[in-house]
Design a protein around this motif. Structure first.
Motif, PDB file in Angstrom:
ATOM      1  N   GLU A  67       0.825  -1.207   0.000  1.00 23.79           N
ATOM      2  CA  GLU A  67       0.000   0.000   0.000  1.00 23.79           C
ATOM      3  C   GLU A  67       0.861   1.259   0.000  1.00 23.79           C
ATOM      4  O   GLU A  67       0.561   2.225  -0.712  1.00 23.79           O
ATOM      5  CB  GLU A  67      -0.926  -0.014   1.222  1.00 23.79           C
ATOM      6  CG  GLU A  67      -2.029  -1.060   1.157  1.00 23.79           C
ATOM      7  CD  GLU A  67      -2.823  -1.147   2.437  1.00 23.79           C
ATOM      8  OE1 GLU A  67      -3.864  -1.818   2.448  1.00 23.79           O
ATOM      9  OE2 GLU A  67      -2.398  -0.539   3.451  1.00 23.79           O
ATOM     10  N   ILE A  68       1.930   1.249   0.780  1.00 18.05           N
ATOM     11  CA  ILE A  68       2.825   2.407   0.821  1.00 18.05           C
ATOM     12  C   ILE A  68       3.463   2.642  -0.541  1.00 18.05           C
ATOM     13  O   ILE A  68       3.554   3.787  -1.025  1.00 18.05           O
ATOM     14  CB  ILE A  68       3.896   2.203   1.910  1.00 18.05           C
ATOM     15  CG1 ILE A  68       3.247   2.273   3.300  1.00 18.05           C
ATOM     16  CG2 ILE A  68       5.012   3.236   1.782  1.00 18.05           C
ATOM     17  CD1 ILE A  68       4.185   1.923   4.427  1.00 18.05           C
ATOM     18  N   ILE A  69       3.908   1.569  -1.185  1.00 17.23           N
ATOM     19  CA  ILE A  69       4.518   1.694  -2.516  1.00 17.23           C
ATOM     20  C   ILE A  69       3.508   2.222  -3.523  1.00 17.23           C
ATOM     21  O   ILE A  69       3.818   3.096  -4.352  1.00 17.23           O
ATOM     22  CB  ILE A  69       5.089   0.337  -2.966  1.00 17.23           C
ATOM     23  CG1 ILE A  69       6.253  -0.081  -2.061  1.00 17.23           C
ATOM     24  CG2 ILE A  69       5.537   0.394  -4.425  1.00 17.23           C
ATOM     25  CD1 ILE A  69       6.781  -1.464  -2.337  1.00 17.23           C
ATOM     26  N   ALA A  70       2.268   1.710  -3.449  1.00 10.77           N
ATOM     27  CA  ALA A  70       1.229   2.154  -4.380  1.00 10.77           C
ATOM     28  C   ALA A  70       0.908   3.638  -4.177  1.00 10.77           C
ATOM     29  O   ALA A  70       0.753   4.395  -5.140  1.00 10.77           O
ATOM     30  CB  ALA A  70      -0.030   1.306  -4.202  1.00 10.77           C
ATOM     31  N   VAL A  71       0.806   4.064  -2.909  1.00 16.17           N
ATOM     32  CA  VAL A  71       0.521   5.468  -2.629  1.00 16.17           C
ATOM     33  C   VAL A  71       1.660   6.358  -3.139  1.00 16.17           C
ATOM     34  O   VAL A  71       1.421   7.412  -3.742  1.00 16.17           O
ATOM     35  CB  VAL A  71       0.296   5.678  -1.115  1.00 16.17           C
ATOM     36  CG1 VAL A  71       0.234   7.165  -0.772  1.00 16.17           C
ATOM     37  CG2 VAL A  71      -0.985   4.988  -0.678  1.00 16.17           C
TER      38      VAL A  71
END
Length: 363
Positions: free
Chosen positions: A19-23
């Motif tokens: 999720e952090i990478i996607a954000v």
């Protein structure tokens, strides 16, 4: 059992990392899009619509505070893509990270709902999420420019207002669209596709003409927005506001139409005044209409329950009065041009209750 807990923790950690990478990736992509069309105000480059602020706030509202490192990483990547690696970029990164977090905490404290089906949700997003929360990023960014000598003291407030307006516009036009995408569904009924097509054609034809005509016809955008908000609530108003705002920003950067023969600061003021009033009008009108539909649905449900109670006390007396016979309901839907109802997060005219043309439309 001992091996189950570590497995669950590792799975949760992996999901959080993804999720952090996607954000971060979405933030960076939004930043590059925002830099495609920018204005120079007092020798400082600002974007009239800064999508990363809207992306960051939507991510926090959907995923929670655990995704904040993705916002910081995305902000860092955007900054180093346009400026050399220096210590002052830390100030930009902190401001761009804290602003959406502040907006998120303010919205949570106000009881904001992601469905935005109440007037108070629209008001909270506009005033707390956009106008108040984005004060932080503007103050941090322009403060760094002033401390490092990039701008003079007399230019501070001009650059600050342009920076703040761009960040606020990112929240106003991008966040609602992203929130709707998380729970919206494709309409099952095709009864209103003709009206959808008519609205799209009118918007595609009228909006470019209004934003690029030298006759000063920006006001033509408001009937389109009102049509979209009244008939398609948040789905229509947010998409229309986003499309028209982007066209207006492009026209302002190109200095054409109503923005021709004006100074850069004057262009920025006129553009942001138009975009803010457009987004504000669309959000609040759609929220009012959606709230009215939700209220009507609750009233209809209460009437049905009351009819069941009456029917239990006097069998046969209430069933022929409520709910309406199916023949009359179908006739009412045809007269109103709607489908079988609208649902939260969906399209009016799709699903049980909530949109124009319901079987339970008051008569």
């Amino acid at each position: 059992m001992a091996g189950v807990v570590p497995t669950q923790l590792s799975s949760r950690t992996a999901r959080t990392v993804l999720e952090i990478i996607a954000v971060a990736a979405c933030y960076y992509a939004g930043g590059r899009l925002g830099l495609l069309k920018s204005l120079v105000v007092e020798e400082s480059v600002v974007s009239p619509i800064w999508p990363p602020t809207g992306i960051a706030l939507a991510a926090l509202l959907v995923l929670g505070l655990r995704c904040w490192p993705g916002i910081a990483i995305g902000a860092f990547l955007v900054i180093i893509s346009i400026s050399p690696l220096q210590l002052n970029i830390l100030g930009f990164m902190i401001g761009n990270t804290l602003a959406p977090i502040c907006s998120y905490l303010l919205l949570r404290a106000a009881g904001f709902r992601k469905e935005m089906d109440r007037l108070r949700d629209g008001m909270a997003l506009v005033f707390l999420g956009a106008l108040v929360g984005m004060l932080i990023s503007a103050l941090a960014g322009v403060g760094v420019l002033y401390i490092t000598g990039k701008i003079e003291a007399e230019d501070f407030w001009a650059v600050w207002s342009a920076w703040w307006a761009g960040d606020a516009m990112g929240v106003l036009v991008v966040t609602p669209v992203l929130l709707l995408l998380t729970h919206a569904r494709w309409p099952r009924s095709t009864a209103r596709w003709g009206e959808v097509l008519a609205l799209v054609v009118c918007t595609v034809v009228v909006a470019p003409f209004a934003t690029r005509s030298s006759l000063g016809l920006l006001f033509l955008a408001y009937p389109l927005l009102i049509w979209a908000a009244l008939r398609f609530q948040l789905v229509g108003s947010t998409l229309s506001a986003l499309f028209i705002s982007v066209l207006a920003a492009v026209a302002a950067v190109d200095a054409v139409g109503p923005f021709a023969h004006r100074g850069r600061l004057e262009i920025m003021i006129n553009l942001q005044a138009f975009n803010v009033t457009l987004a504000l009008s669309g959000l609040l009108l759609a929220a009012v209409v959606t709230e009215q539909y939700e209220t009507r649905q609750r009233i209809e449900e209460a009437c049905r329950e009351l009819a069941e109670v009456v029917d239990q006390l006097a069998p046969g007396e209430a069933t022929h009065r409520w709910p309406l016979p199916e023949r009359d309901a179908r006739r009412g839907r045809r007269e109103l041009g709607g489908g079988p109802g609208g649902g939260r997060g969906g399209w009016p005219g799709d699903g049980p209750g909530g949109g124009p043309g319901d079987a339970g439309e008051p008569r």
